[in-house]
Every structure is written in structure tokens, then in C-alpha cells.
Design a protein around this motif. Sequence first.
Motif, mmCIF file in Angstrom:
data_model
loop_
_atom_site.group_PDB
_atom_site.id
_atom_site.type_symbol
_atom_site.label_atom_id
_atom_site.label_comp_id
_atom_site.label_asym_id
_atom_site.label_seq_id
_atom_site.Cartn_x
_atom_site.Cartn_y
_atom_site.Cartn_z
ATOM 1 N N GLY A 29 -5.532 -28.541 4.399
ATOM 2 C CA GLY A 29 -6.573 -28.258 5.377
ATOM 3 C C GLY A 29 -6.887 -26.780 5.460
ATOM 4 N N LYS A 30 -5.848 -25.974 5.409
ATOM 5 C CA LYS A 30 -6.033 -24.527 5.489
ATOM 6 C C LYS A 30 -6.750 -24.005 4.248
ATOM 7 C CE LYS A 30 -3.719 -20.596 7.407
ATOM 8 N NZ LYS A 30 -2.614 -20.194 8.272
ATOM 9 N N GLU A 31 -6.399 -24.545 3.083
ATOM 10 C CA GLU A 31 -6.992 -24.088 1.827
ATOM 11 C C GLU A 31 -8.460 -24.482 1.719
ATOM 12 O OE1 GLU A 31 -6.490 -24.753 -3.022
ATOM 13 O OE2 GLU A 31 -4.918 -25.458 -1.640
ATOM 14 N N TYR A 32 -8.804 -25.692 2.184
ATOM 15 C CA TYR A 32 -10.159 -26.204 2.014
ATOM 16 C C TYR A 32 -11.020 -26.085 3.268
ATOM 17 C CZ TYR A 32 -8.932 -28.131 -2.548
ATOM 18 O OH TYR A 32 -8.558 -28.286 -3.862
ATOM 19 N N GLY A 33 -10.425 -25.579 4.349
ATOM 20 C CA GLY A 33 -11.196 -25.430 5.577
ATOM 21 C C GLY A 33 -11.560 -26.746 6.226
ATOM 22 N N ILE A 34 -10.659 -27.726 6.122
ATOM 23 C CA ILE A 34 -10.885 -29.052 6.708
ATOM 24 C C ILE A 34 -9.718 -29.371 7.636
ATOM 25 C CG2 ILE A 34 -11.207 -31.514 6.224
ATOM 26 C CD1 ILE A 34 -12.100 -30.713 3.401
ATOM 27 N N GLU A 35 -10.011 -29.976 8.778
ATOM 28 C CA GLU A 35 -8.934 -30.338 9.704
ATOM 29 C C GLU A 35 -7.900 -31.223 9.011
ATOM 30 O OE1 GLU A 35 -8.225 -29.575 12.800
ATOM 31 O OE2 GLU A 35 -9.958 -28.273 13.154
#
Length: 228
Positions: A29-35
Motif C-alpha cells: 500500500g505504501k509503495e503503490y499509494g493504495i490503502e
Amino acid sequence: MSRKQYSKELKLELVKKHLEDEISYWKLGKEYGIEASIIRRWGHKYETFGEDGLEKQNADLCNYSAEFKKKIVLEYLGGNITSQDLAAKYKIHAPSTVRTWIKQYNNHEDLTNSRKEGVYLMAKNGARKNTTLEERINIVEECINTGCNYASTANKYGCSYGQVYVWVRKYKDKGIEGLYDRRGKNKAISQLSDIEKLKAENRLLKAQTQQQQMEIDFLKKLDEIERR
């Protein structure tokens, strides 16, 4: 505010990174900007329904009768229509669904009624099952024998789609060694006798050989149909 849409390809990529590379949902999530909760939900759908669960429209999953499936397969084998055209004609979830029925039919598997929407094909809530090495070998052998039908294998053995997928992938990448549970709770590969390892390897190689022959026979049959 409209909900952001993600492609099936991206969903599958992240789910496989979690399953195969053991990257946490939080890190993904942190890498792809997704919850992380969104990716976890995709993982749950994949564990439950396989790749079909990641489709944008999946409300009609598992709503087909045995008679309907057989009708579609026979129409396809008639040689005058493609799986894509059949899916469009009968409003079937995806062409891959039609191809799955065709493969099951040609593998002499029964085409059964699908369960109603919301009733899982695999273990309840896609739950992961604790297994022994021997059980994992049996599951991989079964899956290969069904043409890598992860859903039916998971349903038969009461484990998740994701587990079956990962075990088959690990076997293909690393052989029997890939099926060893490195959490240390089950019998290690090194504890297997040479005869036990040989028997297990022979069983899985036999399953692969049989499946390859079935694929060849299937392609020959399709070629004969196209020549009509």
C-alpha cells in the motif's frame, strides 16, 4: 466523490506479490499509494474466487446451472463460435469462464450447478488451511491433473484458491523442495527417505505428463473442429 478504479492487472500483480514474494499489504500500500485495506480485500476475493474475483463486474459469479454450462460447451464444440462470442451472446461473466467449462468437459469432469452468489466455492471466507507436506503433494497432484483448476482443487480439499496457486507455483519453480513448510511444524524434506522423495516426484511428474498429453489431444480436437 467517486471511488478510484483499478485494473484487474494491477490487482492481480499486487495480490501475487503478497502471496509469492510475501510482501505485506501495508508495504504494498505504501509503495503503490493504495490503502492496505483495499489490497487486503482484493487478496480475499482472489483467495475466494480466483482471478474472476478481481474483475470489475463480478455480481454474476457462480450463477450458472449444469445444463447451461453443457449447452455452452456443446455449442462451442460445434465449431461455429468462439468462447469470446459465446460470453457476449449469453452475457457470461468472462470468456475465461467459458474456456474453463470447456476444459472441464474435455477432462471428463462433471459440469455441476454453481453455488448462489455469496456462497464461496472454497473454504469458508477463503480461510487458509494448515497442511502437512503429504497433503500439499496430494493437492498439487490433484491440481495438475485437473489442468491447474485451482478453484475446484481448493474446493475439494477445503483450502483457499491462493494456497493452491502458490503451492503449484512453488513446485514448478523448486520441485518437491518448494512444498516444504519452512515454519518448521511439518515433516522436513530432509527427513523424507530417498524412496519417499522418489515416489512423490514420480507422482507429480506423471501428473504433468498426463496433463500435457491431454492438452495435446485437446488442441488436436479443436484443430479437427476448425477444419470442418
